[in-house]
Structures are given as C-alpha cells and as structure tokens.
Design a protein around this motif. Structure first.
Motif, PDB file in Angstrom:
ATOM      1  N   PRO A  73     -27.549   2.504  -4.500  1.00 46.21           N
ATOM      2  CA  PRO A  73     -28.931   2.931  -4.277  1.00 46.21           C
ATOM      3  C   PRO A  73     -29.487   2.627  -2.880  1.00 46.21           C
ATOM      4  CG  PRO A  73     -28.919   0.878  -5.494  1.00 46.21           C
ATOM      5  CD  PRO A  73     -27.470   1.297  -5.318  1.00 46.21           C
ATOM      6  N   PHE A  74     -28.629   2.231  -1.936  1.00 49.79           N
ATOM      7  CA  PHE A  74     -29.087   1.957  -0.579  1.00 49.79           C
ATOM      8  C   PHE A  74     -28.171   2.690   0.402  1.00 49.79           C
ATOM      9  CE2 PHE A  74     -27.030  -1.724  -2.531  1.00 49.79           C
ATOM     10  CZ  PHE A  74     -25.848  -1.782  -1.823  1.00 49.79           C
ATOM     11  N   PRO A  75     -28.594   2.829   1.667  1.00 53.17           N
ATOM     12  CA  PRO A  75     -27.839   3.635   2.635  1.00 53.17           C
ATOM     13  C   PRO A  75     -26.454   3.070   2.955  1.00 53.17           C
ATOM     14  CG  PRO A  75     -29.782   2.655   3.659  1.00 53.17           C
ATOM     15  CD  PRO A  75     -29.825   2.280   2.226  1.00 53.17           C
ATOM     16  N   PRO A  76     -25.529   3.938   3.337  1.00 57.88           N
ATOM     17  CA  PRO A  76     -24.171   3.489   3.688  1.00 57.88           C
ATOM     18  C   PRO A  76     -24.136   2.503   4.849  1.00 57.88           C
ATOM     19  CG  PRO A  76     -24.242   5.885   3.517  1.00 57.88           C
ATOM     20  CD  PRO A  76     -25.641   5.384   3.374  1.00 57.88           C
ATOM     21  N   VAL A  77     -25.108   2.567   5.735  1.00 60.33           N
ATOM     22  CA  VAL A  77     -25.144   1.631   6.861  1.00 60.33           C
ATOM     23  C   VAL A  77     -25.271   0.206   6.335  1.00 60.33           C
ATOM     24  CG1 VAL A  77     -26.465   0.922   8.882  1.00 60.33           C
ATOM     25  CG2 VAL A  77     -26.113   3.325   8.435  1.00 60.33           C
ATOM     26  N   LEU A 128     -17.022   4.283   0.143  1.00 61.95           N
ATOM     27  CA  LEU A 128     -17.388   3.378  -0.948  1.00 61.95           C
ATOM     28  C   LEU A 128     -18.741   3.770  -1.537  1.00 61.95           C
ATOM     29  CD1 LEU A 128     -16.663   0.745  -2.494  1.00 61.95           C
ATOM     30  CD2 LEU A 128     -18.006  -0.470  -0.765  1.00 61.95           C
ATOM     31  N   HIS A 129     -19.660   4.160  -0.677  1.00 57.99           N
ATOM     32  CA  HIS A 129     -20.991   4.565  -1.115  1.00 57.99           C
ATOM     33  C   HIS A 129     -20.917   5.805  -1.994  1.00 57.99           C
ATOM     34  CE1 HIS A 129     -25.166   5.989  -0.725  1.00 57.99           C
ATOM     35  NE2 HIS A 129     -25.442   4.696  -0.627  1.00 57.99           N
ATOM     36  N   LEU A 133     -14.793   1.103   9.808  1.00 60.58           N
ATOM     37  CA  LEU A 133     -15.538   0.301   8.839  1.00 60.58           C
ATOM     38  C   LEU A 133     -16.708   1.104   8.272  1.00 60.58           C
ATOM     39  CD1 LEU A 133     -15.836  -2.531   7.544  1.00 60.58           C
ATOM     40  CD2 LEU A 133     -17.430  -3.038   9.386  1.00 60.58           C
ATOM     41  N   TYR A 134     -17.409   1.830   9.123  1.00 60.88           N
ATOM     42  CA  TYR A 134     -18.512   2.659   8.653  1.00 60.88           C
ATOM     43  C   TYR A 134     -17.992   3.773   7.738  1.00 60.88           C
ATOM     44  CZ  TYR A 134     -22.337   5.956   8.505  1.00 60.88           C
ATOM     45  OH  TYR A 134     -23.313   6.823   8.071  1.00 60.88           O
ATOM     46  N   GLY A 135     -16.864   4.379   8.104  1.00 55.64           N
ATOM     47  CA  GLY A 135     -16.259   5.409   7.250  1.00 55.64           C
ATOM     48  C   GLY A 135     -15.888   4.854   5.877  1.00 55.64           C
TER      49      GLY A 135
END
Length: 120
Positions: free
Chosen positions: A27-31, A20-21, A13-15
């Motif tokens: 404009p915000f972090p992938p987390v 996607l980021h 999911l993080y990947g």
C-alpha cells in the motif's frame, strides 16, 4: 566508472523494489520499498555503507536538479495549492522539524555509543 556502477546497482535495487511491489501489492510507493530494502541490506551487513560514498555525494551535490521537475510539476496544481496551501506548508514544516530532531537524536546516540566503545 565507480559512480556508474553504484548508480547501476541502485537502479537494480529500485527495479527489485518495483517488482516486489507488483508481486505483493503493497500500500505504499515502490521508492519506499526500495529504501526499506536498502536499509535491510545495510543492517544485515550484506552491503557496506562505504560502497555508496561516491553516488551519495553525487546525488547530494546535484539534489536541486532532481527537485526542479517536482517544483515545475506542482505548478499544475496551483489552484488547489492556493486554496489549501497553508495546510501543506504546516505539514512540511512540522515533518521537517520531526526529521531534523530524530536525526540529531540518532547522531547523539551513535556518538555516545562510539565514546563507550572507545573507553572500553
């Protein structure tokens, strides 16, 4: 084994959030993108909250181990923190209070909803 699968799925999911980021250039972090994706999956019912019980307990239990590198990394910025650290402290206290109040409010609303459903 179940814990390993849950952590692997969270990593996937993080990947996906990082990919996607990069594609959309948000404009915000992938987390944060990953958290929004997880919220969407939970909200739509594609993923059940029970599915993440073991990994959530694991990460909650070992949270301090994940925060130690953050605290050690902050030592690199001690000169900046010693000059304007009081502002950071005020922001941390206020944001923590806001999160606690919102969480308590949401929990109360959920409890009221459960009581209404039980009465019907």
């Amino acid at each position: 084994m179940k814990l390993l699968v849950e952590i692997l799925l969270l990593s996937v999911l993080y990947g996906a959030a990082v990919l996607l980021h990069k594609v959309i250039t948000l404009p915000f972090p992938p987390v944060l993108t990953g958290m929004v994706l997880m919220l969407f999956l939970l909200w739509t019912g594609a993923v059940k909250p029970e599915r993440w019980e073991l990994s959530s307990r694991f990460f909650t239990r070992h949270m301090m181990l994940f925060l130690v590198p953050l605290v050690v990394g902050m030592m690199n910025y001690w000169p900046e923190l010693s000059q304007g650290g009081w502002r950071l402290l005020v922001i941390i206290v206020l944001s923590t209070a806001i999160v606690l109040i919102c969480t308590a409010w949401a929990a109360m609303m959920l409890k009221r909803g459960e009581r209404r459903n039980d009465e019907q």
